[in-house]
Design a protein around this motif. Structure first.
Motif, PDB file in Angstrom:
ATOM      1  N   HIS B  36       0.855  -1.195   0.000  1.00 24.34           N
ATOM      2  CA  HIS B  36       0.000   0.000   0.000  1.00 24.34           C
ATOM      3  C   HIS B  36       0.886   1.237   0.000  1.00 24.34           C
ATOM      4  CE1 HIS B  36       0.531  -0.651   4.354  1.00 24.34           C
ATOM      5  NE2 HIS B  36       0.443   0.665   4.444  1.00 24.34           N
ATOM      6  N   GLY B  37       0.254   2.382  -0.057  1.00 27.95           N
ATOM      7  CA  GLY B  37       1.002   3.620  -0.257  1.00 27.95           C
ATOM      8  C   GLY B  37       2.179   3.804   0.683  1.00 27.95           C
ATOM      9  N   ASN B 194      -7.904   2.368   3.940  1.00 25.25           N
ATOM     10  CA  ASN B 194      -7.999   2.371   2.472  1.00 25.25           C
ATOM     11  C   ASN B 194      -9.139   3.248   1.964  1.00 25.25           C
ATOM     12  OD1 ASN B 194     -10.371   0.815   1.549  1.00 25.25           O
ATOM     13  ND2 ASN B 194      -9.370  -0.893   2.606  1.00 25.25           N
ATOM     14  N   ARG B 195      -9.046   3.577   0.684  1.00 27.42           N
ATOM     15  CA  ARG B 195      -9.932   4.576   0.087  1.00 27.42           C
ATOM     16  C   ARG B 195     -11.374   4.122   0.020  1.00 27.42           C
ATOM     17  NH1 ARG B 195      -6.173   7.107  -4.689  1.00 27.42           N
ATOM     18  NH2 ARG B 195      -4.393   7.406  -3.337  1.00 27.42           N
ATOM     19  N   ASP B 196     -11.589   2.864  -0.382  1.00 31.13           N
ATOM     20  CA  ASP B 196     -12.955   2.380  -0.565  1.00 31.13           C
ATOM     21  C   ASP B 196     -13.724   2.365   0.749  1.00 31.13           C
ATOM     22  OD1 ASP B 196     -13.170   1.701  -3.418  1.00 31.13           O
ATOM     23  OD2 ASP B 196     -11.448   0.456  -2.950  1.00 31.13           O
ATOM     24  N   ASP B 221      -4.995   8.056   2.737  1.00 31.64           N
ATOM     25  CA  ASP B 221      -5.779   7.226   1.821  1.00 31.64           C
ATOM     26  C   ASP B 221      -7.255   7.267   2.211  1.00 31.64           C
ATOM     27  OD1 ASP B 221      -4.532   5.947  -0.416  1.00 31.64           O
ATOM     28  OD2 ASP B 221      -3.197   4.941   0.986  1.00 31.64           O
ATOM     29  N   VAL B 224      -8.922  10.413   1.063  1.00 28.08           N
ATOM     30  CA  VAL B 224      -9.307  10.473  -0.356  1.00 28.08           C
ATOM     31  C   VAL B 224     -10.753  10.011  -0.512  1.00 28.08           C
ATOM     32  CG1 VAL B 224      -8.906   9.462  -2.638  1.00 28.08           C
ATOM     33  CG2 VAL B 224      -6.953  10.158  -1.238  1.00 28.08           C
ATOM     34  N   GLY B 225     -11.094   8.884   0.136  1.00 26.22           N
ATOM     35  CA  GLY B 225     -12.465   8.375   0.078  1.00 26.22           C
ATOM     36  C   GLY B 225     -13.454   9.313   0.745  1.00 26.22           C
TER      37      GLY B 225
END
Lengths: 330, 315
Positions: B36-37, B194-196, B221, B224-225
């Motif tokens: 991941h990032g 995570n984004r989702d 991250d 962002v979502g």
């Protein structure tokens, strides 16, 4: 003895079958409970949120239903979605200077996604049938391969769609037709098509025949290998369609894209009443199973009566209860 | 006379051996694969630093290896010792507990061990420890949120994955909130870094709460979502979203004076560089290494964003 189609044909057509109402009952109970806990659950916005979210898993699950009915499995769907999303974004970004940040570039991206999905499906199908390797192993292998390639392409970070393209593409996820978000329409269309193909076409009957008894299907001159390959192509295309809807949501693909989608998809199919051993199944059940799964997550977010540490346990309990309801109705 | 001469020769030989040994530092760097990032940033900085170190100290050899899980990493450090003959190990363990024994075994064979970010369960298995500041991240974030809100308002929190790291950040943040009774934490849910999941959890928060003043997303991250969900719901009540870690896209937003992303709090993957540099220096020069070395989490605002913007890094 050599009438393999007979047992399938004899079954009542699941046109208006009540045998699938176990999961539906579970879903309705869950919705009532959710509304009691938080009335905003029933707001139109929330219902649209849940259904839009379900679209990815739901669409893939429709394809997966065919694979599982035929006695196969595809564990790679989540990684495949991630790789297709990444490839699509890279190609669209590369084409933007030449084709512009408009509909043409987006269309090329979509076609590429569909082509990749179909190609991956053919590869799976050939390796499984001609290579005679268990589908579990083949798709477990590609599960690793697809995600690794995406991670390599993104160098572990994110592959992000150019802003102009992203703006142009975003209505595919965020837009609405007749007030209903586009992904819900696509989900509905895929589900209807899936139901039609499964119950009203020769292909659908062959898939069920192969799943209930592959040997007999072979004796009945069904081209078992070709039918099986087609089921993997079907799920590949479904993954592509889901990805086409997924990319405009965040405009990016990361190594966590599509993580564990394979489990959610398979769970949706099985909760919906398809036998993991193959042979028979229902698209309506799959659709309800998928909606049920995302509703659980939604309900847990809308309340805080249960400790966040126990979220996964609640999901587990609901899944088992629904499976139990279904068992009782069989 | 003879004995003195012999001792001198011996001493000379010893010194030379010591000098040789010190010049010939073979450093193994074992880190998680870029899945991941943030770990992508770790891999980037480790490779970047390898080049810099080899230029800075001729004769040093640096081998960077990535592992996709704890057991692969355990095998890998054994290979680094037997095949690559390392005498120095810089390791960012996938998980602390399963790697403590393998690392201790290497240290017992004389390898100098620097552990980064995730401390081993037995501190005796390491010579030095370089770490990010998780409680610091929570504290700095809490203070920023409280200050921006003027001590009054409703906030929601998106947490990471249930781990010690996440708990330390969350607890430190909540400790700051205790001093501001005017700020109401509406709820905190896991968004798994995570984004989702950031998108989904934020959508549900927006459905549930009609008035939110600020969001602590803890991670860039997730942020962002969160931003996408807010954008879709066209909500204007939220004044700002605070992420964390220092992803380049978010630092860029801060630099450009974004309305919602007004600041960020670092948890820099660049700490692997600090660890490698400090270890190499101590090994080559034979000086002691300060341990533990804590890399502080700092607040990034428009004024200092430039110093934290690395456009070439994947993160």
């Amino acid at each position: 003895m050599l009438q393999p189609e007979k047992p399938v044909a004899d079954k009542p057509r699941p046109r208006f079958s009540f045998s699938g109402w176990g999961p539906l009952l579970g879903l309705i109970l869950l919705c009532i409970l959710a509304t009691l806990l938080n009335p905003s659950f029933l707001s139109l916005d929330n219902i649209f949120n849940v259904l839009t979210r379900t679209a990815f898993i739901g669409i893939i699950a429709v394809g997966m239903t065919f694979v599982i009915i035929s006695g196969g499995i595809d564990l790679s769907v989540g990684s495949m979605a991630a790789l297709i999303a990444g490839s699509m974004i890279l190609v669209m970004n590369a084409l933007e200077p030449r084709l512009g940040a408009g509909t043409l570039t987006v269309l090329v991206g979509m076609l590429l996604a569909l082509a990749l999905g179909a190609l991956f499906g053919v590869l799976h199908g050939l390796t499984i049938t001609k290579g005679r390797i268990e589908p579990f192993i083949v798709t477990l292998g590609t599960l690793g391969i697809f995600r690794a390639v995406l991670t390599y392409l993104s160098q572990g970070g994110a592959i992000t769609l150019e802003q102009n393209l992203s703006d142009h593409y975003s209505p595919v996820y965020y837009g609405a037709f007749l007030g209903v978000p586009i992904p819900i329409w696509v989900f509905l269309a895929v589900a209807l098509l899936g139901g039609l193909v499964l119950n009203r076409t020769r292909f659908g009957r062959y898939v069920q025949a192969i799943g209930s008894n592959e040997g007999v299907a072979r004796y009945a001159a069904i081209q078992v290998d070709n039918i099986k390959i087609l089921t993997y192509v079907a799920v590949g295309i479904c993954v592509a369609v889901a990805t086409i809807l997924y990319v405009p949501r965040l405009g990016s693909a990361t190594p966590s894209t599509g993580l564990l989608w394979e489990l959610e998809t398979i769970a949706a199919v099985i909760i919906g009443g398809t036998s993991l051993k193959g042979g028979s199944g229902r698209i309506t059940g799959t659709v309800i199973g998928a909606i049920l799964l995302s509703t659980i997550g939604n309900v847990l977010n809308l309340t805080s009566i249960i400790s966040v540490y126990l979220n996964a346990a609640v999901q587990g309990i609901v899944i088992i209860i629904v499976a139990f309801l279904q068992r009782g109705r069989r | 006379m003879k004995t003195i001469l012999r001792s001198l020769v011996m001493l000379g030989a010893l010194l030379m051996m010591a000098a040789l040994a010190q010049n010939k530092v073979v450093m193994g760097v074992s880190i998680p694969a870029a899945d991941h990032g943030w770990t992508a940033g770790i891999v980037y900085w480790a490779n970047q630093t390898k080049g810099e170190l080899e230029k800075m100290y001729p004769g040093i050899q640096v081998i960077v290896k990535t592992a996709k899980d704890a057991s692969e990493q355990a095998n890998q450090i054994q290979d680094l010792y037997t095949v690559n003959k390392i005498n120095t190990l810089v390791i960012l363990p996938y998980e602390s507990a399963p790697l403590t024994k393998p690392v201790a075994a290497l240290k017992a064979k004389g390898v100098f061990v620097t552990v980064v970010d995730r401390g081993l369960t037995d501190p005796n298995a390491q010579n030095a420890y370089v770490a990010g500041d998780n409680p610091g991240l929570g504290k700095v974030s809490g203070e920023y949120v409280a200050k921006q809100l003027g001590g009054k308002g409703n906030i929601v929190i998106l947490r990471g994955i249930p781990t010690v790291i996440d708990n330390q950040r969350y607890d430190a943040f909540m400790a700051v909130m205790k001093n501001y009774p005017g700020i109401k934490v509406l709820d905190a849910k896991y968004a798994n870094w995570n984004r989702d999941d950031g998108f989904k959890v934020m959508q549900d928060f927006l459905t549930r709460f009609k008035q939110i003043d600020a969001v602590w997303a803890q991670d860039d991250d997730i942020a962002v979502g969160v931003l996408k969900a807010m954008d879709e719901a066209k909500r204007t009540d939220i004044k700002f979203v605070l992420g964390g870690a220092g992803m380049k896209e978010m630092i860029k937003k801060v630099m450009d004076g974004d309305k919602l992303i007004t600041a960020d709090v670092t948890y820099p993957p660049r700490m692997i560089q600090n660890a490698m540099m400090l270890t190499a220096e101590s090994r080559v020069k034979g000086t002691a290494m300060k341990t533990p070395t804590i890399i502080p989490s700092v607040l990034v605002t428009k004024d200092n964003a430039k110093e934290y913007y690395f456009p070439d890094s994947p993160f």
